[in-house]
Write a protein that holds these residues in place. Structure first.
Motif, short mmCIF file in Angstrom:
data_model
loop_
_atom_site.label_atom_id
_atom_site.label_comp_id
_atom_site.label_asym_id
_atom_site.label_seq_id
_atom_site.Cartn_x
_atom_site.Cartn_y
_atom_site.Cartn_z
N VAL A 1 -98.46 20.61 32.58
CA VAL A 1 -97.77 21.07 31.85
C VAL A 1 -96.09 20.63 32.94
CG1 VAL A 1 -96.37 23.06 30.79
CG2 VAL A 1 -98.87 22.20 30.74
N LEU A 2 -94.64 20.03 31.95
CA LEU A 2 -93.57 19.65 33.15
C LEU A 2 -93.09 21.06 32.26
CD1 LEU A 2 -91.99 18.82 34.91
CD2 LEU A 2 -90.99 17.51 33.34
N VAL A 3 -92.69 22.22 33.37
CA VAL A 3 -91.60 22.98 32.46
C VAL A 3 -89.90 22.95 33.18
CG1 VAL A 3 -91.07 25.41 32.44
CG2 VAL A 3 -93.54 24.84 32.53
N LEU A 4 -89.13 22.72 32.17
CA LEU A 4 -87.52 22.16 32.52
C LEU A 4 -87.39 24.09 32.13
CD1 LEU A 4 -86.99 18.98 30.19
CD2 LEU A 4 -88.02 19.24 33.78
N ASP A 5 -85.82 24.10 33.03
CA ASP A 5 -85.17 25.38 32.51
C ASP A 5 -84.10 24.68 33.29
OD1 ASP A 5 -85.32 28.55 31.61
OD2 ASP A 5 -83.20 28.32 32.96
N ALA A 6 -83.05 25.47 32.62
CA ALA A 6 -81.45 24.65 32.87
C ALA A 6 -81.06 24.90 33.72
CB ALA A 6 -80.48 25.34 31.39
N GLY A 7 -81.18 26.52 34.29
CA GLY A 7 -80.66 27.30 35.39
C GLY A 7 -81.54 27.08 36.77
N PRO A 8 -80.32 28.25 37.40
CA PRO A 8 -81.68 27.82 38.72
C PRO A 8 -83.56 28.64 39.42
CG PRO A 8 -80.31 29.25 39.01
CD PRO A 8 -80.24 29.16 37.99
N HIS A 9 -83.44 28.69 40.50
CA HIS A 9 -84.62 28.87 40.73
C HIS A 9 -84.04 30.58 41.45
CE1 HIS A 9 -88.26 30.85 43.10
NE2 HIS A 9 -87.62 31.57 43.92
N PHE A 10 -84.94 31.81 41.46
CA PHE A 10 -84.06 32.66 41.67
C PHE A 10 -85.17 33.57 43.39
CE2 PHE A 10 -81.75 32.92 38.17
CZ PHE A 10 -80.40 33.28 38.56
N ASP A 11 -84.77 33.91 44.68
CA ASP A 11 -85.18 34.51 45.04
C ASP A 11 -84.84 36.00 45.18
OD1 ASP A 11 -86.58 35.20 47.30
OD2 ASP A 11 -86.03 33.92 48.92
N PRO A 12 -86.19 36.93 44.84
CA PRO A 12 -85.77 38.28 44.85
C PRO A 12 -85.33 39.05 45.87
CG PRO A 12 -87.59 37.21 43.55
CD PRO A 12 -87.66 36.42 44.03
N LEU A 13 -86.15 38.73 47.03
CA LEU A 13 -85.23 39.78 48.39
C LEU A 13 -84.56 39.15 48.73
CD1 LEU A 13 -88.87 39.99 50.19
CD2 LEU A 13 -86.97 41.99 49.07
N ALA A 14 -84.04 37.72 48.63
CA ALA A 14 -82.37 37.37 48.75
C ALA A 14 -81.88 37.17 47.90
CB ALA A 14 -82.51 35.74 49.06
N ASP A 15 -81.50 37.03 46.53
CA ASP A 15 -80.86 36.79 45.49
C ASP A 15 -80.45 39.11 44.90
OD1 ASP A 15 -80.19 34.31 45.75
OD2 ASP A 15 -81.63 34.19 44.13
N TYR A 16 -81.37 39.16 45.13
CA TYR A 16 -80.85 40.95 44.41
C TYR A 16 -82.07 41.78 45.46
CZ TYR A 16 -84.80 38.59 40.91
OH TYR A 16 -85.59 37.47 40.67
N PRO A 17 -81.44 42.18 46.27
CA PRO A 17 -82.57 43.32 47.36
C PRO A 17 -81.56 44.45 47.04
CG PRO A 17 -80.28 42.09 48.68
CD PRO A 17 -80.99 40.81 47.04
N GLN A 18 -81.20 44.49 46.68
CA GLN A 18 -80.67 46.24 46.09
C GLN A 18 -80.70 47.22 47.66
OE1 GLN A 18 -79.84 45.91 42.92
NE2 GLN A 18 -81.18 44.23 42.18
N THR A 19 -80.50 46.03 48.21
CA THR A 19 -79.90 47.65 49.74
C THR A 19 -78.84 48.03 49.74
OG1 THR A 19 -80.26 45.43 50.86
CG2 THR A 19 -82.18 46.98 50.50
#
Lengths: 547, 174
Positions: free
Chosen positions: A32-50
């Motif tokens: 399977v190849l999954v294509l997405d128009a958007g990016p990869h998100f890194d939870p701890l880097a992108d939304y640490p909530q701190t």
């Protein structure tokens, strides 16, 4: 090189439906190849909530994570609707005009899709809400019934790690939820006392958030910030559940930043390839024996329409658009509640969820505790939304009132209006020259009547719980801001009235399937759609393997 | 923000409550509104306008049991990173004109009660440049001030959600 495609199937979209299909197809032995128009998100880097300014931060935007959307003019606002006008004490009325504000389609493009910022409610459809045409003469019947979906619900709930109560009324279960329900927050308990006064049910919501450790993931610590992005991975977004499992199984490759801009027709009613936009405007052609579209109820019809009207033999692509019919009421309680503590939407009332449960109105709704979901959880938002004025009087009111807000939200059935649809904007295009999706959304008379009931009952719930000082209220009557969207590639047995068959396969194009909410024939009575999308996707993937 | 309002009026033939937009209500992310505001970059204000902005900020959130907004440098942050629209010059001129009617040289020369009266009158001048200026300043001032750690620490449950969450979520607030 053999010249053969590298993949057995290409999945377009890495949200709820694409991720579930990718995992299930991999389980069938497909590459399977999954294509997405958007990016990869890194939870701890992108939304640490701190960070101290957490209250001002929404789920982050990255290049490509938001589609450009066009909107048709809003519906005229007829009559005076004091219960439905959106307003707040701090900001006054939202909409001073005479047209509905076509504000936003709330979504995320990226690996995990909109589940990255969803609250994480995990609902099965009410069985009766899948027979709206035969029972009530509106919308369309589902070509599969609850019983056909039930095994796939179980499968999805186990992979995600859904926590829920033993019983949910008409939603019979062959197995219990895999995880015990989350305890109710203090604020939800307060609203629940109001529900008891009114004689209404009030129970733990079923949530895609871990109440205990599950398959290597740590449980929730009740920070209340699900919609801003879960840094711990306990929320069951598609990236940490289906995508992670699919990749770990070794037969799935995921490519972010890969917008599919066109689908190439082949011979003998087969799709040949997808064209993926690359930097500088170049296009990459990817061929495969099978294709799954899972870009959501706005982008999937856009892609089909922009690909030479693909799969639109019935003329139904983009039609039957259904939206999020919702109300939100906030009131101050005499005692501090601090409703940001705990899971958003941790408690729910299903009493009016059946299609015939609201007196005199077709289509159901559900009520839920929305204090942590309403966005009014920190000082900054509270200061400008809840407390009018400025200066010392404002500061004193902040001291008195912060933490006293309680919210009840309601989401109801959306009956597609003939004017509601997704089509292509004739003037606006993206950087690859692809026309933008254009949303036209009108509320049916039944929807507005249902909204009145929802707004009124929400106030009753709050007041019965002791919070009768309403300081803000919103509804989708005067503002379109949809997160749950459905119906633009309806599934059905009649090829003349639907886009895909009961297995999610195009009636004409033999190697093309759809596994997102665009296939929903009706919206349900306010159920969150992600679990049903995933159950349908699992079922479709199993049927694909049999073809 | 002004651009957003203009867009709504021009392209969607609607009229929106500017104050509502400034307050960023109903799920409209405050940060997103702030970003939209940045699109309307204007030249930095002159010295008189800058001093007037500081004086306004000092009235919007004065010192009390906590340091006021000016003591926390909110006025300087607004002047540095907020794109005050063309309403700035007109808004300051309105306040100065109000002051002259009160027999002061300009807004800065008014005493505290006089400045509060001027601001109250400015808030009430609907759809005027001064109301737009005050709305913008209030939105920025309040959101920046209440995002300060020293302010959050003086309120219960006001800090960031992580890394510890809320173990006491089932119980009455402490």
């Amino acid at each position: 090189m053999s010249g053969m495609p590298d993949w057995d199937v290409v999945v377009v979209g890495a949200g709820a439906g694409g991720a579930a299909a990718a995992w299930a197809l991999g389980q069938q032995g497909m590459k399977v190849l999954v294509l997405d128009a958007g990016p990869h998100f890194d939870p701890l880097a992108d939304y640490p909530q701190t960070s101290p300014d957490w209250d001002l931060r929404d789920f982050p935007q990255k290049p490509g994570s938001q589609a450009s959307i066009s909107f048709a003019p809003g519906q005229p606002l007829a009559g005076d609707e004091p219960l439905l006008k959106s307003w707040s004490r701090g900001g006054g009325p939202l909409n001073l005009g005479r047209l509905r504000w076509m504000d936003s389609y709330e979504h995320v493009r990226g690996i995990g899709g909109t589940t990255l910022h969803f609250t994480g409610e995990s609902h099965r459809m009410h069985p009766d809400a899948m027979r709206m045409r035969s029972r009530f003469g509106v919308a369309a019947d589902w070509p599969v019934d609850y019983g056909a979906l039930e095994p796939y619900y179980v499968q999805a709930e186990n992979l995600i790690g859904v926590a829920g109560p033993a019983q949910q009324g008409s939603r019979w279960r062959s197995q219990p939820f895999p995880l015990p329900p989350h305890p109710l927050s203090w604020a939800a308990q307060t609203v629940g006392r109001g529900a008891t006064v009114l004689g209404l049910g009030w129970q733990a919501n079923s949530r895609a958030a871990l109440s205990i450790p599950w398959r290597g993931r740590a449980p929730c610590n009740y920070c209340g910030a699900c919609q801003k992005g879960c840094p711990r991975g306990d929320k069951g977004s598609a990236d940490v559940t289906f995508i992670a499992a699919a990749v770990a199984a070794g037969r799935c490759t995921v490519r972010p930043d890969s917008p599919v801009v066109s689908i190439e027709k082949g011979k003998e009613d087969r799709v040949a390839a997808v064209l993926v936009g690359r930097r500088g405007g170049a296009l990459e052609r990817i061929a495969a024996p099978r294709f799954v579209l899972a870009a959501g109820a706005v982008e999937t019809p856009r892609l089909l329409l922009a690909s030479g009207n693909l799969a639109n033999e019935s003329g139904q692509v983009g039609r039957n658009f259904m939206e999020t019919v919702s109300t939100l009421v906030g009131a101050l309680h005499p005692q501090p509640q601090h409703g940001r503590r705990g899971l958003p939407a941790d408690a729910i009332c299903w009493d009016y969820n059946a299609p015939d449960a609201i007196p005199g109105v077709v289509g159901g709704c559900r009520f839920y505790h929305a204090s942590a979901e309403a966005g009014l959880v920190g000082l900054a938002n509270f200061a400008v939304r809840a407390v009018p004025g400025w200066g010392r009087a404002h500061a004193a009111a902040m001291r008195r009132q912060y933490g006293h807000a309680l919210y009840v939200g309601a989401i109801g059935e959306s009956l597609s209006h003939p004017a509601s649809r997704v089509d292509l904007d004739p003037q606006k295009h993206d950087r690859f020259g692809m026309p933008l999706a254009r949303i036209a959304a009108w509320l049916a008379a039944e929807d507005i009547a249902r909204l009145r009931f929802m707004a009124s009952k929400s106030r009753e719930l709050l007041a019965a719980g002791g919070a009768d000082d309403v300081f803000e209220a919103y509804s989708s009557w005067d503002r379109f801001s949809a997160s749950h969207v459905f119906g633009t590639c309806r599934m059905g047995a009649d090829a003349g009235a639907s886009v895909v068959n009961p297995d999610g396969r195009s009636h004409r194009w033999r190697n093309l399937w759809i596994t997102d909410a665009s296939v929903f024939p009706s919206s349900g009575g306010g159920e969150a759609p992600s679990l049903t999308i995933q159950a349908l996707a699992l079922r479709t993937a199993q049927r694909m393997a049999q073809v | 923000l002004a651009a957003q309002t203009g867009k709504s009026k021009g392209k969607m033939t609607m009229e929106w409550s500017r104050r509502y937009l400034l307050a960023a209500l109903a799920g409209m992310p405050l940060a997103a509104l702030a970003r939209r505001g940045l699109a309307a970059l204007r030249p930095r204000p002159n010295a008189h306008s800058a001093r007037t902005v500081s004086a306004i900020v000092d009235q919007l959130i004065p010192a009390g049991d906590l340091p006021g907004a000016v003591a926390l440098g909110i006025d300087q942050r607004i002047l540095a990173d907020t794109q005050l629209s063309q309403s700035l010059a007109a808004g300051v001129a309105w306040l100065d004109a109000y002051a002259r009617r009160a027999r002061a040289a300009d807004f800065l020369r008014l005493d505290e009660a006089g400045q509060m009266a001027a601001l109250t009158a400015g808030w009430a001048a609907q759809d005027s440049a001064v109301e737009q200026l005050l709305s913008t300043l209030w939105y920025r001032c309040a959101t920046l001030y209440y995002s300060e750690a020293v302010v959050q620490q003086s309120y219960a449950y006001a800090g960031p959600p992580q890394p510890v969450g809320f173990a006491d979520f089932q119980r009455a607030p402490r």
